[in-house]
Scaffold this motif. Structure first.
Motif, PDB file in Angstrom:
ATOM      1  N   PRO A   1      28.800 -36.481  19.495  1.00 37.43           N
ATOM      2  CA  PRO A   1      28.256 -35.869  20.716  1.00 37.43           C
ATOM      3  C   PRO A   1      28.988 -36.280  21.987  1.00 37.43           C
ATOM      4  CG  PRO A   1      26.811 -37.609  19.888  1.00 37.43           C
ATOM      5  CD  PRO A   1      27.828 -37.349  18.828  1.00 37.43           C
ATOM      6  N   GLN A   2      29.645 -37.455  21.957  1.00 38.90           N
ATOM      7  CA  GLN A   2      30.370 -37.897  23.155  1.00 38.90           C
ATOM      8  C   GLN A   2      31.573 -37.016  23.470  1.00 38.90           C
ATOM      9  OE1 GLN A   2      30.268 -39.344  20.225  1.00 38.90           O
ATOM     10  NE2 GLN A   2      32.060 -40.604  19.747  1.00 38.90           N
ATOM     11  N   PHE A   3      31.998 -36.203  22.510  1.00 38.26           N
ATOM     12  CA  PHE A   3      33.131 -35.303  22.719  1.00 38.26           C
ATOM     13  C   PHE A   3      32.679 -33.865  22.943  1.00 38.26           C
ATOM     14  CE2 PHE A   3      35.372 -38.601  20.015  1.00 38.26           C
ATOM     15  CZ  PHE A   3      35.972 -39.213  21.110  1.00 38.26           C
ATOM     16  N   GLY A   4      31.447 -33.702  23.399  1.00 38.54           N
ATOM     17  CA  GLY A   4      30.921 -32.373  23.632  1.00 38.54           C
ATOM     18  C   GLY A   4      31.771 -31.538  24.559  1.00 38.54           C
ATOM     19  N   VAL A   5      32.360 -32.182  25.581  1.00 38.51           N
ATOM     20  CA  VAL A   5      33.165 -31.440  26.551  1.00 38.51           C
ATOM     21  C   VAL A   5      34.372 -30.790  25.881  1.00 38.51           C
ATOM     22  CG1 VAL A   5      34.597 -33.418  27.244  1.00 38.51           C
ATOM     23  CG2 VAL A   5      34.194 -31.559  28.850  1.00 38.51           C
ATOM     24  N   LEU A   6      34.874 -31.403  24.811  1.00 39.54           N
ATOM     25  CA  LEU A   6      36.004 -30.808  24.090  1.00 39.54           C
ATOM     26  C   LEU A   6      35.601 -29.484  23.457  1.00 39.54           C
ATOM     27  CD1 LEU A   6      38.853 -30.882  22.895  1.00 39.54           C
ATOM     28  CD2 LEU A   6      37.959 -32.272  21.027  1.00 39.54           C
ATOM     29  N   PHE A   7      34.432 -29.435  22.843  1.00 41.77           N
ATOM     30  CA  PHE A   7      33.972 -28.209  22.190  1.00 41.77           C
ATOM     31  C   PHE A   7      33.552 -27.166  23.222  1.00 41.77           C
ATOM     32  CE2 PHE A   7      33.560 -31.497  18.958  1.00 41.77           C
ATOM     33  CZ  PHE A   7      34.153 -30.875  17.871  1.00 41.77           C
ATOM     34  N   VAL A   8      33.067 -27.619  24.385  1.00 38.55           N
ATOM     35  CA  VAL A   8      32.794 -26.691  25.485  1.00 38.55           C
ATOM     36  C   VAL A   8      34.095 -26.019  25.916  1.00 38.55           C
ATOM     37  CG1 VAL A   8      32.061 -26.509  27.903  1.00 38.55           C
ATOM     38  CG2 VAL A   8      30.769 -27.939  26.312  1.00 38.55           C
ATOM     39  N   THR A   9      35.146 -26.807  26.008  1.00 40.33           N
ATOM     40  CA  THR A   9      36.464 -26.284  26.385  1.00 40.33           C
ATOM     41  C   THR A   9      36.956 -25.267  25.362  1.00 40.33           C
ATOM     42  OG1 THR A   9      37.019 -28.358  27.492  1.00 40.33           O
ATOM     43  CG2 THR A   9      38.857 -26.919  26.869  1.00 40.33           C
ATOM     44  N   ILE A  10      36.798 -25.591  24.079  1.00 41.71           N
ATOM     45  CA  ILE A  10      37.237 -24.684  23.019  1.00 41.71           C
ATOM     46  C   ILE A  10      36.473 -23.363  23.097  1.00 41.71           C
ATOM     47  CG2 ILE A  10      37.277 -24.336  20.516  1.00 41.71           C
ATOM     48  CD1 ILE A  10      37.779 -27.378  20.264  1.00 41.71           C
ATOM     49  N   ALA A  11      35.162 -23.430  23.338  1.00 40.48           N
ATOM     50  CA  ALA A  11      34.355 -22.213  23.447  1.00 40.48           C
ATOM     51  C   ALA A  11      34.811 -21.352  24.619  1.00 40.48           C
ATOM     52  CB  ALA A  11      32.880 -22.580  23.608  1.00 40.48           C
ATOM     53  N   ALA A  12      35.093 -22.002  25.763  1.00 34.94           N
ATOM     54  CA  ALA A  12      35.552 -21.255  26.940  1.00 34.94           C
ATOM     55  C   ALA A  12      36.913 -20.621  26.689  1.00 34.94           C
ATOM     56  CB  ALA A  12      35.613 -22.178  28.150  1.00 34.94           C
ATOM     57  N   LEU A  13      37.799 -21.355  26.034  1.00 39.28           N
ATOM     58  CA  LEU A  13      39.134 -20.821  25.738  1.00 39.28           C
ATOM     59  C   LEU A  13      39.058 -19.667  24.742  1.00 39.28           C
ATOM     60  CD1 LEU A  13      41.240 -24.105  25.505  1.00 39.28           C
ATOM     61  CD2 LEU A  13      41.286 -22.383  27.314  1.00 39.28           C
ATOM     62  N   ALA A  14      38.103 -19.744  23.809  1.00 40.83           N
ATOM     63  CA  ALA A  14      37.935 -18.647  22.856  1.00 40.83           C
ATOM     64  C   ALA A  14      37.562 -17.364  23.592  1.00 40.83           C
ATOM     65  CB  ALA A  14      36.867 -19.010  21.822  1.00 40.83           C
ATOM     66  N   LEU A  15      36.628 -17.452  24.531  1.00 39.60           N
ATOM     67  CA  LEU A  15      36.261 -16.272  25.320  1.00 39.60           C
ATOM     68  C   LEU A  15      37.449 -15.765  26.125  1.00 39.60           C
ATOM     69  CD1 LEU A  15      32.703 -17.154  26.718  1.00 39.60           C
ATOM     70  CD2 LEU A  15      33.284 -15.369  25.069  1.00 39.60           C
ATOM     71  N   ALA A  16      38.168 -16.700  26.758  1.00 41.62           N
ATOM     72  CA  ALA A  16      39.276 -16.321  27.635  1.00 41.62           C
ATOM     73  C   ALA A  16      40.399 -15.627  26.875  1.00 41.62           C
ATOM     74  CB  ALA A  16      39.825 -17.549  28.349  1.00 41.62           C
ATOM     75  N   ASN A  17      40.617 -16.019  25.617  1.00 42.45           N
ATOM     76  CA  ASN A  17      41.767 -15.499  24.897  1.00 42.45           C
ATOM     77  C   ASN A  17      41.427 -14.417  23.871  1.00 42.45           C
ATOM     78  OD1 ASN A  17      44.380 -17.261  25.557  1.00 42.45           O
ATOM     79  ND2 ASN A  17      42.571 -18.568  25.708  1.00 42.45           N
ATOM     80  N   PHE A  18      40.172 -14.341  23.428  1.00 43.38           N
ATOM     81  CA  PHE A  18      39.768 -13.249  22.541  1.00 43.38           C
ATOM     82  C   PHE A  18      39.313 -12.014  23.312  1.00 43.38           C
ATOM     83  CE2 PHE A  18      39.031 -16.687  19.261  1.00 43.38           C
ATOM     84  CZ  PHE A  18      40.063 -16.268  18.431  1.00 43.38           C
ATOM     85  N   PHE A  19      38.843 -12.246  24.530  1.00 43.03           N
ATOM     86  CA  PHE A  19      38.382 -11.126  25.372  1.00 43.03           C
ATOM     87  C   PHE A  19      39.045 -11.195  26.753  1.00 43.03           C
ATOM     88  CE2 PHE A  19      34.934 -12.510  22.553  1.00 43.03           C
ATOM     89  CZ  PHE A  19      34.765 -11.369  21.773  1.00 43.03           C
ATOM     90  N   PRO A  20      40.374 -11.214  26.797  1.00 48.09           N
ATOM     91  CA  PRO A  20      41.068 -11.436  28.070  1.00 48.09           C
ATOM     92  C   PRO A  20      40.790 -10.365  29.119  1.00 48.09           C
ATOM     93  CG  PRO A  20      42.613 -10.715  26.367  1.00 48.09           C
ATOM     94  CD  PRO A  20      41.323 -11.008  25.684  1.00 48.09           C
ATOM     95  N   ARG A  21      40.720  -9.098  28.710  1.00 51.51           N
ATOM     96  CA  ARG A  21      40.502  -8.038  29.703  1.00 51.51           C
ATOM     97  C   ARG A  21      39.129  -8.152  30.350  1.00 51.51           C
ATOM     98  NH1 ARG A  21      43.066  -2.563  26.847  1.00 51.51           N
ATOM     99  NH2 ARG A  21      45.220  -3.357  26.670  1.00 51.51           N
ATOM    100  N   ARG A  22      38.122  -8.390  29.520  1.00 57.20           N
ATOM    101  CA  ARG A  22      36.770  -8.509  30.071  1.00 57.20           C
ATOM    102  C   ARG A  22      36.647  -9.732  30.967  1.00 57.20           C
ATOM    103  NH1 ARG A  22      32.685  -6.829  25.067  1.00 57.20           N
ATOM    104  NH2 ARG A  22      33.557  -4.745  24.734  1.00 57.20           N
ATOM    105  N   MET A  23      37.251 -10.841  30.577  1.00 57.55           N
ATOM    106  CA  MET A  23      37.155 -12.051  31.384  1.00 57.55           C
ATOM    107  C   MET A  23      37.916 -11.910  32.703  1.00 57.55           C
ATOM    108  SD  MET A  23      35.115 -13.571  29.487  1.00 57.55           S
ATOM    109  CE  MET A  23      34.917 -15.002  30.503  1.00 57.55           C
ATOM    110  N   HIS A  24      39.026 -11.193  32.674  1.00 55.69           N
ATOM    111  CA  HIS A  24      39.793 -11.000  33.901  1.00 55.69           C
ATOM    112  C   HIS A  24      39.081 -10.076  34.878  1.00 55.69           C
ATOM    113  CE1 HIS A  24      43.612 -13.169  33.649  1.00 55.69           C
ATOM    114  NE2 HIS A  24      43.533 -13.018  32.335  1.00 55.69           N
ATOM    115  N   ARG A  25      38.147  -9.293  34.368  1.00 52.45           N
ATOM    116  CA  ARG A  25      37.387  -8.429  35.270  1.00 52.45           C
ATOM    117  C   ARG A  25      36.313  -9.200  36.037  1.00 52.45           C
ATOM    118  NH1 ARG A  25      37.973  -4.088  31.293  1.00 52.45           N
ATOM    119  NH2 ARG A  25      35.962  -4.615  30.346  1.00 52.45           N
TER     120      ARG A  25
END
Length: 379
Positions: free
Chosen positions: A238-262
């Motif tokens: 659990p102390q590395f939660g921020v790492l998995f938060v980062t991975i989740a955010a990057l997944a959104l940013a790179n799997f749905f780039p057009r929607r996120m850029h809007r």
């Protein structure tokens, strides 16, 4: 006077004070002083001034809430437009810079131990603070426990020195890119290109700002935090939660780039959370306690920080590492992912926000081992 004008249990008083400090920092970016020192430094200074004048407490539940909620929520907001195709080619140099910073911390801890008399607990103090300057407060607590440092006065002095020293070091890292001498000695493509690119982005975002975008961005950020911490808990780390938060955010940013850029305004909202965080960082620096009880430990921290920075800047010059990358690696190592990401974002080095988080978390992972080994070596 030991109390503060706004007590630690006065929730709305604390909310008002820290939001005002954050608003002051954002506003100051457009002033002459803010352009010279940066709004980040002024926000840290405002927080430190308010607490050391005993207007605000040095610690409270609200301080903990900012660390626990505002910072994790800010990280996805700062990463929703992170393009890994641009970031991945940069990570090799940053990894090398982070390694230099870690070695610099170890060398600095050894030098500080031999130059400053820390008493009978010297090896344990050096190992614990050394671990904190490769990882963070999580490692400070873990290593001090593993080394059986139980003296409350010593631990208080260490915490005060670590906090004040870290705040001063963050101030120095933010100020360095503005030095004409530093810029001549250390060329930086990232610093040269960032203002033009980001000014255009910010102008476009201001012209297409909608409250629905902010609502969506904040909801997605909360979902990233939820998923990230659940996964970290299930994985037993659990102390590395921020790492998995980062991975989740990057997944959104790179799997749905057009929607996120809007989405517009997400980065600005993340920065606002970070300004609140900077105010809290400043407010936690008890200068009087450090002067009264922790001068030798503070001197040790100063030596360690100086050697650390010498390694970073010397390595940047010798191996032609971009100044911005070197400073973010230093921040990620010495102060952790939150401050490193905040510095990268506040100084408009957007491509460095993701590596800042990643290498800051790497510091968490290795610091306990290094801290214990360092204490044993010095003992």
């Amino acid at each position: 006077m030991t109390g503060s004008l706004i007590s630690a249990d006065n929730s709305f008083g604390l909310v008002a004070a820290f939001l005002c400090a954050a608003a002051f920092g954002v506003w100051s970016e457009g002033t002459r002083l803010g352009k010279v020192l940066s709004g980040v430094i002024l926000t840290i200074g405002a927080g430190a001034l308010l607490s050391n004048l005993r207007i605000l407490p040095f610690a409270s539940t609200f301080h903990d809430l900012v660390w626990s909620y505002a910072v994790p929520l800010a990280i996805p907001l700062l990463l929703f437009k992170a393009d890994l195709r641009r970031i991945i080619p940069e990570t090799g140099r940053l990894l090398f810079a982070f390694a230099l910073a870690s070695v610099g911390t170890i060398a600095g801890a050894i030098a500080g131990f031999h130059l400053i008399d820390l008493g009978a607990d010297g090896p344990k103090i050096a190992g614990t603070i050394g671990a904190s300057w490769i990882g963070g407060s999580v490692n400070f607590a873990a290593v001090s426990q593993m080394l059986e440092l139980k003296d409350g006065a010593v631990l208080g002095a260490m915490a005060a020195s670590d906090n004040v020293g870290g705040t001063l070091f963050l101030t120095l890292l933010v100020l360095l890119p503005g030095s004409a001498l530093i810029r001549r000695l250390f060329p930086s493509r990232v610093i040269d290109e960032a203002p033009v690119e980001d000014d255009a982005i910010e102008a476009q975002e201001r012209n297409h700002f909608h409250i629905a975008d902010l609502a969506t961005a904040l909801a997605l950020s909360a979902l990233c935090c939820f998923v990230g911490y659940v996964v970290a808990g299930l994985a037993g780390i659990p102390q590395f939660g921020v790492l998995f938060v980062t991975i989740a955010a990057l997944a959104l940013a790179n799997f749905f780039p057009r929607r996120m850029h809007r989405l517009n305004g997400d980065f600005d909202l993340g920065m606002y959370f970070m300004y609140i965080f900077f105010a809290v960082v400043g407010a936690g620096a008890d200068v009087l306690l450090m002067v009264q009880t922790a001068l030798p430990i503070f001197a040790f921290t100063g030596v360690m920080a100086a050697v650390h920075l010498a390694f970073v800047l010397g390595g940047a010059k010798l191996f032609r590492i971009d100044l911005a990358e070197a400073l973010i690696a230093s921040n990620a190592c010495a102060l952790g992912p939150a401050t490193a990401a905040a510095q990268a974002a506040s100084q408009r080095w957007r491509t460095l926000v993701t590596p800042a988080v990643m290498f800051g978390v790497l510091g968490y992972a290795i610091a306990n081992f290094i801290g214990v080994a360092l204490a044993q070596f010095l003992g």
